[in-house]
Design an enzyme around this catalytic site. Structure first.
Site, PDB file in Angstrom:
ATOM      1  N   PHE A  99       0.815  -1.221   0.000  1.00 45.85           N
ATOM      2  CA  PHE A  99       0.000   0.000   0.000  1.00 45.85           C
ATOM      3  C   PHE A  99       0.847   1.269   0.000  1.00 45.85           C
ATOM      4  O   PHE A  99       0.334   2.346   0.283  1.00 45.85           O
ATOM      5  CB  PHE A  99      -0.937  -0.003   1.219  1.00 45.85           C
ATOM      6  CG  PHE A  99      -1.963  -1.100   1.167  1.00 45.85           C
ATOM      7  CD1 PHE A  99      -3.153  -0.922   0.480  1.00 45.85           C
ATOM      8  CD2 PHE A  99      -1.731  -2.334   1.774  1.00 45.85           C
ATOM      9  CE1 PHE A  99      -4.103  -1.929   0.410  1.00 45.85           C
ATOM     10  CE2 PHE A  99      -2.668  -3.352   1.717  1.00 45.85           C
ATOM     11  CZ  PHE A  99      -3.860  -3.159   1.030  1.00 45.85           C
ATOM     12  N   PHE A 132      -7.610  13.008   0.161  1.00 46.99           N
ATOM     13  CA  PHE A 132      -8.067  12.590  -1.174  1.00 46.99           C
ATOM     14  C   PHE A 132      -9.330  13.328  -1.616  1.00 46.99           C
ATOM     15  O   PHE A 132     -10.164  12.783  -2.315  1.00 46.99           O
ATOM     16  CB  PHE A 132      -8.248  11.067  -1.256  1.00 46.99           C
ATOM     17  CG  PHE A 132      -6.932  10.378  -1.456  1.00 46.99           C
ATOM     18  CD1 PHE A 132      -6.508  10.010  -2.716  1.00 46.99           C
ATOM     19  CD2 PHE A 132      -6.095  10.149  -0.370  1.00 46.99           C
ATOM     20  CE1 PHE A 132      -5.267   9.417  -2.900  1.00 46.99           C
ATOM     21  CE2 PHE A 132      -4.850   9.559  -0.539  1.00 46.99           C
ATOM     22  CZ  PHE A 132      -4.438   9.196  -1.817  1.00 46.99           C
ATOM     23  N   ARG A 182       4.280   7.619 -15.221  1.00 48.53           N
ATOM     24  CA  ARG A 182       3.365   6.649 -15.818  1.00 48.53           C
ATOM     25  C   ARG A 182       1.915   7.160 -15.667  1.00 48.53           C
ATOM     26  O   ARG A 182       1.489   7.467 -14.566  1.00 48.53           O
ATOM     27  CB  ARG A 182       3.530   5.275 -15.152  1.00 48.53           C
ATOM     28  CG  ARG A 182       4.853   4.624 -15.517  1.00 48.53           C
ATOM     29  CD  ARG A 182       5.048   3.276 -14.839  1.00 48.53           C
ATOM     30  NE  ARG A 182       5.427   3.396 -13.447  1.00 48.53           N
ATOM     31  CZ  ARG A 182       5.714   2.353 -12.646  1.00 48.53           C
ATOM     32  NH1 ARG A 182       5.641   1.122 -13.123  1.00 48.53           N
ATOM     33  NH2 ARG A 182       6.057   2.541 -11.395  1.00 48.53           N
ATOM     34  N   LYS A 226       2.836   4.669  -0.833  1.00 48.99           N
ATOM     35  CA  LYS A 226       2.600   5.780  -1.762  1.00 48.99           C
ATOM     36  C   LYS A 226       3.946   6.236  -2.304  1.00 48.99           C
ATOM     37  O   LYS A 226       4.872   6.462  -1.507  1.00 48.99           O
ATOM     38  CB  LYS A 226       2.054   7.029  -1.041  1.00 48.99           C
ATOM     39  CG  LYS A 226       0.741   6.905  -0.364  1.00 48.99           C
ATOM     40  CD  LYS A 226       0.322   8.262   0.217  1.00 48.99           C
ATOM     41  CE  LYS A 226       1.081   8.723   1.452  1.00 48.99           C
ATOM     42  NZ  LYS A 226       1.009   7.907   2.630  1.00 48.99           N
ATOM     43  N   GLU A 227       4.070   6.390  -3.610  1.00 51.43           N
ATOM     44  CA  GLU A 227       5.312   6.957  -4.144  1.00 51.43           C
ATOM     45  C   GLU A 227       5.469   8.367  -3.586  1.00 51.43           C
ATOM     46  O   GLU A 227       4.486   9.079  -3.397  1.00 51.43           O
ATOM     47  CB  GLU A 227       5.263   6.988  -5.670  1.00 51.43           C
ATOM     48  CG  GLU A 227       5.401   5.605  -6.251  1.00 51.43           C
ATOM     49  CD  GLU A 227       5.323   5.581  -7.767  1.00 51.43           C
ATOM     50  OE1 GLU A 227       5.602   6.596  -8.405  1.00 51.43           O
ATOM     51  OE2 GLU A 227       4.959   4.519  -8.298  1.00 51.43           O
ATOM     52  N   CYS A 266      -0.648   3.231 -10.584  1.00 50.33           N
ATOM     53  CA  CYS A 266      -1.584   2.356  -9.870  1.00 50.33           C
ATOM     54  C   CYS A 266      -3.056   2.662 -10.118  1.00 50.33           C
ATOM     55  O   CYS A 266      -3.770   1.812 -10.639  1.00 50.33           O
ATOM     56  CB  CYS A 266      -1.290   2.394  -8.374  1.00 50.33           C
ATOM     57  SG  CYS A 266       0.302   1.677  -7.985  1.00 50.33           S
TER      58      CYS A 266
HETATM   59  P1  NAD Z   1       8.002  -1.523 -11.813  1.00 47.08           P
HETATM   60  O1  NAD Z   1       7.538  -1.708 -13.198  1.00 47.08           O
HETATM   61  O2  NAD Z   1       8.594  -0.218 -11.375  1.00 47.08           O
HETATM   62  O3  NAD Z   1       9.056  -2.673 -11.427  1.00 47.08           O
HETATM   63  C1  NAD Z   1       8.892  -4.002 -11.781  1.00 47.08           C
HETATM   64  C2  NAD Z   1      10.288  -4.603 -11.971  1.00 47.08           C
HETATM   65  O4  NAD Z   1      10.179  -6.026 -12.092  1.00 47.08           O
HETATM   66  C3  NAD Z   1      11.012  -4.122 -13.222  1.00 47.08           C
HETATM   67  O5  NAD Z   1      12.259  -3.561 -12.877  1.00 47.08           O
HETATM   68  C4  NAD Z   1      11.186  -5.399 -14.070  1.00 47.08           C
HETATM   69  O6  NAD Z   1      12.401  -5.418 -14.803  1.00 47.08           O
HETATM   70  C5  NAD Z   1      11.176  -6.467 -13.002  1.00 47.08           C
HETATM   71  N1  NAD Z   1      10.824  -7.819 -13.468  1.00 47.08           N
HETATM   72  C6  NAD Z   1       9.784  -8.191 -14.257  1.00 47.08           C
HETATM   73  N2  NAD Z   1       9.796  -9.533 -14.405  1.00 47.08           N
HETATM   74  C7  NAD Z   1      10.833 -10.019 -13.706  1.00 47.08           C
HETATM   75  C8  NAD Z   1      11.373 -11.326 -13.479  1.00 47.08           C
HETATM   76  N3  NAD Z   1      10.806 -12.426 -13.998  1.00 47.08           N
HETATM   77  N4  NAD Z   1      12.473 -11.433 -12.716  1.00 47.08           N
HETATM   78  C9  NAD Z   1      13.050 -10.334 -12.186  1.00 47.08           C
HETATM   79  N5  NAD Z   1      12.604  -9.096 -12.360  1.00 47.08           N
HETATM   80  C10 NAD Z   1      11.502  -8.935 -13.123  1.00 47.08           C
HETATM   81  O7  NAD Z   1       6.722  -1.848 -10.912  1.00 47.08           O
HETATM   82  P2  NAD Z   1       6.301  -1.214  -9.485  1.00 47.08           P
HETATM   83  O8  NAD Z   1       5.796   0.165  -9.654  1.00 47.08           O
HETATM   84  O9  NAD Z   1       7.345  -1.516  -8.478  1.00 47.08           O
HETATM   85  O10 NAD Z   1       5.025  -2.133  -9.194  1.00 47.08           O
HETATM   86  C11 NAD Z   1       5.150  -3.525  -8.979  1.00 47.08           C
HETATM   87  C12 NAD Z   1       3.791  -4.063  -8.559  1.00 47.08           C
HETATM   88  O11 NAD Z   1       3.403  -3.455  -7.310  1.00 47.08           O
HETATM   89  C13 NAD Z   1       2.651  -3.740  -9.519  1.00 47.08           C
HETATM   90  O12 NAD Z   1       1.734  -4.793  -9.502  1.00 47.08           O
HETATM   91  C14 NAD Z   1       2.027  -2.503  -8.931  1.00 47.08           C
HETATM   92  O13 NAD Z   1       0.680  -2.362  -9.278  1.00 47.08           O
HETATM   93  C15 NAD Z   1       2.163  -2.776  -7.438  1.00 47.08           C
HETATM   94  N6  NAD Z   1       2.204  -1.577  -6.602  1.00 47.08           N
HETATM   95  C16 NAD Z   1       2.884  -0.473  -7.007  1.00 47.08           C
HETATM   96  C17 NAD Z   1       2.933   0.646  -6.175  1.00 47.08           C
HETATM   97  C18 NAD Z   1       3.655   1.894  -6.619  1.00 47.08           C
HETATM   98  O14 NAD Z   1       3.479   2.919  -5.968  1.00 47.08           O
HETATM   99  N7  NAD Z   1       4.441   1.868  -7.671  1.00 47.08           N
HETATM  100  C19 NAD Z   1       2.312   0.623  -4.925  1.00 47.08           C
HETATM  101  C20 NAD Z   1       1.670  -0.536  -4.518  1.00 47.08           C
HETATM  102  C21 NAD Z   1       1.617  -1.639  -5.374  1.00 47.08           C
END
Ligand code: NAD
Length: 434
Positions: free
Chosen positions: A150, A250, A330, A152-153, A261
């Site tokens: 959960f 919010f 994004r 937040k960036e 997200c």
């Molecule tokens: P991201 O795209 O920034 O990072 C994903 C990483 O996984 C990439 O660097 C990619 O190269 C790597 N990857 C993909 N397949 C792989 C594999 N088989 N082996 C090793 N590495 C691999 O994604 P993110 O923003 O960190 O989000 C990840 C997940 O978490 C998503 O489902 C997203 O919805 C969820 N999420 C994101 C946030 C956010 O704020 N960004 C918050 C909560 C949940």
């Protein structure tokens, strides 16, 4: 505890650094060789306040390392965390290919009982698919759990280290105990661990994001009504937010929600709901309202300049990331605004404190970026505030007025005081206020 984290994006890297900071031995794996090489040299692939120092300390103290090879990380790990991407597929559903591929790769390297945890945001039923993927490649014992993230960036470390709640979704008692144990130090003062079945855990994440997105679309819709009836949404939101049943968070009108997200998660849960024969009608509207809101500020700009072409006009944009504190663009509303303004023929001068690299990757040279926010505004026919970074909140308006060709402000975040800037001679447009 020995932990492997698969994926070093916003979630994987913050989680890996956070777990190691609590004394665990963590190996973070990513397929992206350049990213891993950078991390080994201490170069962060993302901007997140405090992350670099946290990573550096834990690497130096020997608890955190990086690899491109799952084979180096998984053998001997008690917990493997899947933190790979789940982008939108063409129909809006979550594309699970990274999750399943990662699960299979993990399964091939398990050496003993391992808890495989999905931290990525995944649709209801994914835990079963991850389990099936593991079963297809290993005979060794494992358990799966859903543990949505959960954070937040922009405030990710704080959220990870002091979580509002930890959701553990598993039907396996041993996995539940392992994860409770892993998270116990994070919730020492207030045990906020909630254990449930995997499907409920998966849906909790989507329902939370969908609800937050709903609040944003709600107040944006109210803001647009305010403009029609002559009310001030800033007053309305403050009046509403003081109700303890509603709360103030919010409820800030703006240029629509974006980021990696909310847009994708709202779309994904809409698909889940439709597939289940129960379309979430509220969310269909939330999405529509947001799409409209993302275009609104650009339309206001175009209207101000006569409603047609913006040829010969320079519009300055302050803030390009989808929110302050991150370089993530994004699905940033700024991208929709930029496209619309370019289509109308404007020249765009942009500034963001940290997102220039990301913007250049996405847009090439289609907009001109400036190191300083005042430089971007110099000679501009209008200035639009898109991301409310602190440094944009109280600019030197007298200086701005001198630098700009025309003193016109388009405040996409209702950050400035209309009366104050009007008295200084600016034409002011906000969201939902006169
Ligand atoms: P991201 O795209 O920034 O990072 C994903 C990483 O996984 C990439 O660097 C990619 O190269 C790597 N990857 C993909 N397949 C792989 C594999 N088989 N082996 C090793 N590495 C691999 O994604 P993110 O923003 O960190 O989000 C990840 C997940 O978490 C998503 O489902 C997203 O919805 C969820 N999420 C994101 C946030 C956010 O704020 N960004 C918050 C909560 C949940």
């Amino acid at each position: 505890m020995r932990i492997a984290v698969i994926g070093t994006g916003y979630v994987g890297l913050v989680a890996g650094a956070g777990f190691s900071d609590f004394g665990n031995d963590v190996i973070c794996v990513d397929l992206d060789e350049a990213r891993v090489a950078g991390l080994k040299r201490g170069v962060m692939p993302i901007y997140e306040p405090g992350l670099e120092g946290l990573v550096k300390r834990n690497v130096e103290e020997g608890r955190l390392s990086f690899s491109t090879k799952i084979a180096e990380a998984v053998p001997g790990a008690q917990v493997v965390i899947l933190a790979v991407g789940t982008p939108s597929a063409h129909d809006g559903s979550a594309d699970l290919s990274q999750v399943i591929a990662a699960a299979e790769a993990v399964g091939r390297h398990i050496t003993d009982y391992t808890v495989v945890v999905t931290k990525s945001t995944v649709p209801v039923g994914t835990a079963a698919k991850v389990s099936a993927a593991l079963a297809g490649v290993t005979k060794l014992p494992y358990a799966v759990a859903s543990n949505p993230e959960f954070l937040k960036e922009g405030d990710a470390l704080n959220d990870f280290m002091k979580p509002d709640r930890i959701i553990i979704g598993t039907d396996n008692d041993r996995a539940r105990d392992v994860l409770r144990n892993l998270y116990a130090p994070f919730v020492r003062t207030n045990d906020r661990i909630v254990c449930m079945d995997p499907k409920s855990a998966e849906l909790t994440k989507y329902a939370s994001n969908a609800y937050l997105a709903t609040r944003i679309s709600f107040i944006n819709d109210v803001a647009n009504l305010c403009e029609r009836v002559g009310a001030d949404v800033e007053m309305v939101r403050r009046g509403m937010g003081m109700d303890s049943r509603i709360g103030p968070k919010f409820l800030f009108p703006g240029i629509g929600y974006g980021g990696s997200c909310f847009p994708k998660d709202v779309k994904a849960v809409m698909v889940t709901a439709r597939d289940a024969g129960h379309p979430l009608e509220i969310l269909e509207s939330v999405h529509r309202v947001n799409e409209r809101q993302k275009r609104l500020l650009a339309e206001k700009i175009i209207k101000h300049f006569g409603g047609g072409s913006l040829a010969g006009k320079t519009i300055a944009l302050w803030g390009l990331a989808f929110k302050p504190g991150t370089d993530d663009i994004r699905e940033a509303p700024s991208l929709s605004i930029i496209e619309r303004l370019l289509e109308a023929g404007a020249v765009i001068h942009g500034h963001d404190p940290v997102a220039h690299e990301a913007i250049t990757r996405q847009l090439g040279g289609r907009i001109k970026l400036f190191e300083h926010n005042y430089e971007a505004a110099t000679g501009a026919d209008g200035l639009a505030l898109l991301t409310e970074w602190h440094q944009f909140r109280r600019p030197n308006f007298a200086r701005l007025k001198e630098l700009m060709k025309e003193p016109v402000l388009f405040d996409g975040r209702n950050t400035w005081e209309p009366t104050e800037v009007r008295e200084l001679g600016f034409k002011y447009y906000g969201i939902g206020r006169g």
